[in-house]
Write an enzyme that holds these catalytic residues in place. Structure first.
Site, PDB file in Angstrom:
ATOM      1  N   LYS A   1     -49.065 -81.463  44.400  1.00  8.94           N
ATOM      2  CA  LYS A   1     -48.694 -81.938  43.085  1.00  8.94           C
ATOM      3  C   LYS A   1     -49.731 -82.873  42.488  1.00  8.94           C
ATOM      4  O   LYS A   1     -49.757 -83.095  41.289  1.00  8.94           O
ATOM      5  CB  LYS A   1     -47.373 -82.716  43.163  1.00  8.94           C
ATOM      6  CG  LYS A   1     -46.194 -81.937  43.625  1.00  8.94           C
ATOM      7  CD  LYS A   1     -44.977 -82.901  43.693  1.00  8.94           C
ATOM      8  CE  LYS A   1     -44.121 -82.543  44.849  1.00  8.94           C
ATOM      9  NZ  LYS A   1     -43.052 -83.528  45.070  1.00  8.94           N
ATOM     10  N   GLY A   2     -50.564 -83.445  43.325  1.00  6.44           N
ATOM     11  CA  GLY A   2     -51.426 -84.548  42.914  1.00  6.44           C
ATOM     12  C   GLY A   2     -52.331 -84.290  41.726  1.00  6.44           C
ATOM     13  O   GLY A   2     -52.731 -85.223  41.042  1.00  6.44           O
TER      14      GLY A   2
ATOM     15  N   GLU B   1     -58.555 -80.582  42.677  1.00 11.48           N
ATOM     16  CA  GLU B   1     -57.904 -81.439  43.675  1.00 11.48           C
ATOM     17  C   GLU B   1     -57.760 -82.838  43.124  1.00 11.48           C
ATOM     18  O   GLU B   1     -58.601 -83.278  42.335  1.00 11.48           O
ATOM     19  CB  GLU B   1     -58.862 -81.568  44.866  1.00 11.48           C
ATOM     20  CG  GLU B   1     -58.502 -80.797  46.088  1.00 11.48           C
ATOM     21  CD  GLU B   1     -57.940 -81.690  47.176  1.00 11.48           C
ATOM     22  OE1 GLU B   1     -56.716 -81.913  47.183  1.00 11.48           O
ATOM     23  OE2 GLU B   1     -58.719 -82.134  48.020  1.00 11.48           O
ATOM     24  N   ASP B   2     -56.770 -83.578  43.582  1.00 16.17           N
ATOM     25  CA  ASP B   2     -56.665 -84.982  43.178  1.00 16.17           C
ATOM     26  C   ASP B   2     -57.708 -85.831  43.902  1.00 16.17           C
ATOM     27  O   ASP B   2     -58.525 -86.483  43.293  1.00 16.17           O
ATOM     28  CB  ASP B   2     -55.244 -85.520  43.415  1.00 16.17           C
ATOM     29  CG  ASP B   2     -54.715 -85.271  44.830  1.00 16.17           C
ATOM     30  OD1 ASP B   2     -55.427 -84.680  45.667  1.00 16.17           O
ATOM     31  OD2 ASP B   2     -53.567 -85.671  45.100  1.00 16.17           O
TER      32      ASP B   2
ATOM     33  N   ASP C   1     -60.110 -86.584  50.813  1.00 14.93           N
ATOM     34  CA  ASP C   1     -60.028 -87.661  51.792  1.00 14.93           C
ATOM     35  C   ASP C   1     -60.711 -87.149  53.063  1.00 14.93           C
ATOM     36  O   ASP C   1     -61.924 -87.249  53.196  1.00 14.93           O
ATOM     37  CB  ASP C   1     -58.550 -88.005  51.989  1.00 14.93           C
ATOM     38  CG  ASP C   1     -58.329 -89.260  52.819  1.00 14.93           C
ATOM     39  OD1 ASP C   1     -59.256 -89.684  53.508  1.00 14.93           O
ATOM     40  OD2 ASP C   1     -57.219 -89.822  52.787  1.00 14.93           O
TER      41      ASP C   1
ATOM     42  N   LYS D   1     -63.523 -89.665  48.262  1.00  9.66           N
ATOM     43  CA  LYS D   1     -63.619 -90.892  49.078  1.00  9.66           C
ATOM     44  C   LYS D   1     -64.821 -90.864  50.010  1.00  9.66           C
ATOM     45  O   LYS D   1     -65.100 -91.874  50.674  1.00  9.66           O
ATOM     46  CB  LYS D   1     -62.335 -91.079  49.893  1.00  9.66           C
ATOM     47  CG  LYS D   1     -61.135 -91.473  49.049  1.00  9.66           C
ATOM     48  CD  LYS D   1     -59.980 -91.879  49.946  1.00  9.66           C
ATOM     49  CE  LYS D   1     -58.792 -92.342  49.144  1.00  9.66           C
ATOM     50  NZ  LYS D   1     -57.633 -92.606  50.021  1.00  9.66           N
TER      51      LYS D   1
ATOM     52  N   PHE E   1     -55.937 -96.920  49.738  1.00 11.91           N
ATOM     53  CA  PHE E   1     -54.873 -96.015  49.323  1.00 11.91           C
ATOM     54  C   PHE E   1     -54.628 -96.206  47.839  1.00 11.91           C
ATOM     55  O   PHE E   1     -54.278 -97.285  47.382  1.00 11.91           O
ATOM     56  CB  PHE E   1     -53.587 -96.222  50.127  1.00 11.91           C
ATOM     57  CG  PHE E   1     -52.673 -95.042  49.978  1.00 11.91           C
ATOM     58  CD1 PHE E   1     -52.864 -93.895  50.752  1.00 11.91           C
ATOM     59  CD2 PHE E   1     -51.667 -95.050  49.022  1.00 11.91           C
ATOM     60  CE1 PHE E   1     -52.056 -92.782  50.583  1.00 11.91           C
ATOM     61  CE2 PHE E   1     -50.851 -93.933  48.856  1.00 11.91           C
ATOM     62  CZ  PHE E   1     -51.039 -92.803  49.641  1.00 11.91           C
TER      63      PHE E   1
ATOM     64  N   ASP F   1     -49.620 -90.170  44.483  1.00 12.66           N
ATOM     65  CA  ASP F   1     -48.349 -90.809  44.826  1.00 12.66           C
ATOM     66  C   ASP F   1     -48.423 -91.605  46.117  1.00 12.66           C
ATOM     67  O   ASP F   1     -49.309 -91.419  46.949  1.00 12.66           O
ATOM     68  CB  ASP F   1     -47.270 -89.741  45.021  1.00 12.66           C
ATOM     69  CG  ASP F   1     -47.464 -88.979  46.340  1.00 12.66           C
ATOM     70  OD1 ASP F   1     -48.559 -88.414  46.535  1.00 12.66           O
ATOM     71  OD2 ASP F   1     -46.536 -88.975  47.171  1.00 12.66           O
TER      72      ASP F   1
ATOM     73  N   ARG G   1     -46.786 -91.606  40.488  1.00 13.90           N
ATOM     74  CA  ARG G   1     -47.634 -90.539  39.948  1.00 13.90           C
ATOM     75  C   ARG G   1     -47.854 -90.717  38.448  1.00 13.90           C
ATOM     76  O   ARG G   1     -48.848 -90.260  37.900  1.00 13.90           O
ATOM     77  CB  ARG G   1     -46.990 -89.163  40.176  1.00 13.90           C
ATOM     78  CG  ARG G   1     -46.952 -88.711  41.615  1.00 13.90           C
ATOM     79  CD  ARG G   1     -46.620 -87.218  41.677  1.00 13.90           C
ATOM     80  NE  ARG G   1     -46.192 -86.797  43.004  1.00 13.90           N
ATOM     81  CZ  ARG G   1     -47.022 -86.413  43.976  1.00 13.90           C
ATOM     82  NH1 ARG G   1     -48.311 -86.412  43.784  1.00 13.90           N
ATOM     83  NH2 ARG G   1     -46.547 -86.029  45.143  1.00 13.90           N
TER      84      ARG G   1
HETATM   85  P1  IMP Z   1     -57.232 -84.637  52.995  1.00 16.45           P
HETATM   86  O1  IMP Z   1     -56.688 -83.318  53.428  1.00 16.45           O
HETATM   87  O2  IMP Z   1     -57.302 -85.658  54.100  1.00 16.45           O
HETATM   88  O3  IMP Z   1     -58.550 -84.548  52.218  1.00 16.45           O
HETATM   89  O4  IMP Z   1     -56.156 -85.286  52.040  1.00 16.45           O
HETATM   90  C1  IMP Z   1     -56.018 -84.880  50.758  1.00 16.45           C
HETATM   91  C2  IMP Z   1     -54.641 -85.184  50.261  1.00 16.45           C
HETATM   92  O5  IMP Z   1     -54.113 -86.401  50.803  1.00 16.45           O
HETATM   93  C3  IMP Z   1     -54.735 -85.404  48.766  1.00 16.45           C
HETATM   94  O6  IMP Z   1     -54.613 -84.184  48.070  1.00 16.45           O
HETATM   95  C4  IMP Z   1     -53.610 -86.376  48.530  1.00 16.45           C
HETATM   96  O7  IMP Z   1     -52.402 -85.697  48.305  1.00 16.45           O
HETATM   97  C5  IMP Z   1     -53.522 -87.165  49.807  1.00 16.45           C
HETATM   98  N1  IMP Z   1     -54.262 -88.433  49.676  1.00 16.45           N
HETATM   99  C6  IMP Z   1     -55.439 -88.758  50.244  1.00 16.45           C
HETATM  100  N2  IMP Z   1     -55.824 -90.001  49.898  1.00 16.45           N
HETATM  101  C7  IMP Z   1     -54.855 -90.470  49.059  1.00 16.45           C
HETATM  102  C8  IMP Z   1     -54.688 -91.707  48.337  1.00 16.45           C
HETATM  103  O8  IMP Z   1     -55.496 -92.643  48.360  1.00 16.45           O
HETATM  104  N3  IMP Z   1     -53.565 -91.791  47.576  1.00 16.45           N
HETATM  105  C9  IMP Z   1     -52.640 -90.807  47.480  1.00 16.45           C
HETATM  106  N4  IMP Z   1     -52.768 -89.631  48.134  1.00 16.45           N
HETATM  107  C10 IMP Z   1     -53.868 -89.477  48.920  1.00 16.45           C
HETATM  108 MG    MG Z   2     -49.838 -86.692  48.208  1.00 14.27          MG
END
Ligand code: IMP
Ligand code: MG
Length: 184
Positions: A54-55, A110-111, A114, A142, A163, A170, A176
Site C-alpha cells: 500500500k505504501g 515503491e515507497d 530498505d 535508505k 523509521f 505507515d 499514511r
Molecule cells: P525491504 O523489503 O526491506 O526493502 O522493505 C521495504 C518495505 O518495508 C517498504 O515497502 C515499506 O513497506 C517497509 N518499510 C521499510 N522502511 C520503512 C520505514 O521507514 N517506514 C515505513 N515502512 C518502511
Molecule cells: Mg509497510
C-alpha cells in the site's frame, strides 16, 4: 510548528514525531522533477506505472499526474510477514496486476527501498512476463542494501536510516495520510 521543536499535529494521535524529514513542499517539488525525468526517459511505447501497495498509493497518484505522456496505472500487493518496524524478508504476492505486462515499459513504483528484499522478489516475478523494459522508481532509498539486484533508476530522496512515516508510509497502518514524511 510546535512546542520544543516536536511536532504537534492532530493527525498524530498524541504521538510525537522526532522531526519532519521531507516537507510537503519538498515532496511536491521533487515529484514534479521526477515526472519530467520519467517523461523524457520514455519517448515512445506503452508505459505501465505499477504501484506496489500500500505504501506507494499517494506517491503514485501524485507522480502519474506529473508524467506528460500516455500511460496506464495498475497496482500489485506484496505482503511481508509481521507488523514490526523490522522487515522480515518473507514476501508473497497477494494481488497480481490484471493488466497485460508483455511488451510494455513497466515502471514499478515503491515507497521505500530498505533491505531491497521486497523489490527483488517482485522484480523477479515481473521479469518473467516479458516486458519491453522494467525499471524501478522509489520515493525513498535508505541505501542499506549492499547487494541490490535491481537498483532504482529513479529515486525521490535519499533517506536516513530511521523509521519514517507519512506520504503513504505507515507504522502499523497509521500515519499514511500525513502530507509530509516524518521520523517516528
Ligand atoms: P525491504 O523489503 O526491506 O526493502 O522493505 C521495504 C518495505 O518495508 C517498504 O515497502 C515499506 O513497506 C517497509 N518499510 C521499510 N522502511 C520503512 C520505514 O521507514 N517506514 C515505513 N515502512 C518502511
Ligand atoms: Mg509497510
Amino acid at each position: 510548528m510546535s512546542v520544543s521543536g516536536k511536532l504537534a499535529d492532530p493527525r498524530l494521535q498524541g504521538r510525537v514525531m522526532k522531526r519532519v524529514v521531507f516537507s510537503t513542499e519538498q515532496i511536491a517539488n521533487r515529484v514534479r522533477e521526477l515526472g519530467r525525468e520519467i517523461t523524457s526517459t520514455y519517448p515512445g511505447g506503452d508505459l505501465l506505472v505499477l504501484g506496489l501497495l500500500k505504501g506507494s498509493f499517494i506517491f503514485v497518484s501524485d507522480l502519474v499526474r506529473q508524467i506528460n505522456r500516455p500511460l496506464q496505472v495498475d497496482f500489485l500487493v506484496a505482503a511481508s510477514y509481521g507488523t514490526d518496524m523490522v522487515s522480515s524478508g518473507h514476501v508473497r504476492l497477494v494481488y497480481d496486476p490484471e493488466t497485460i505486462l508483455e511488451g510494455k515499459h513497466i515502471l514499478l513504483v515503491e515507497d521505500v527501498v530498505d533491505s531491497g528484499r521486497t523489490l527483488s522478489r517482485v522484480m523477479d516475478v515481473l521479469r518473467e512476463r516479458s516486458p519491453a523494459s522494467l525499471e524501478v522508481c522509489a520515493m525513498l532509498d535508505k541505501h542499506l542494501a549492499t547487494h541490490l539486484r535491481y537498483p532504482p533508476k529513479f529515486v525521490g530522496f535519499d533517506a536516513p536510516s530511521e523509521f519514517l512515516v507519512g506520504y503513504g508510509l505507515d507504522h502499523a497502518e497509521n500515519f499514511r495520510h500525513l502530507p509530509y514524511i516524518a521520523s517516528l
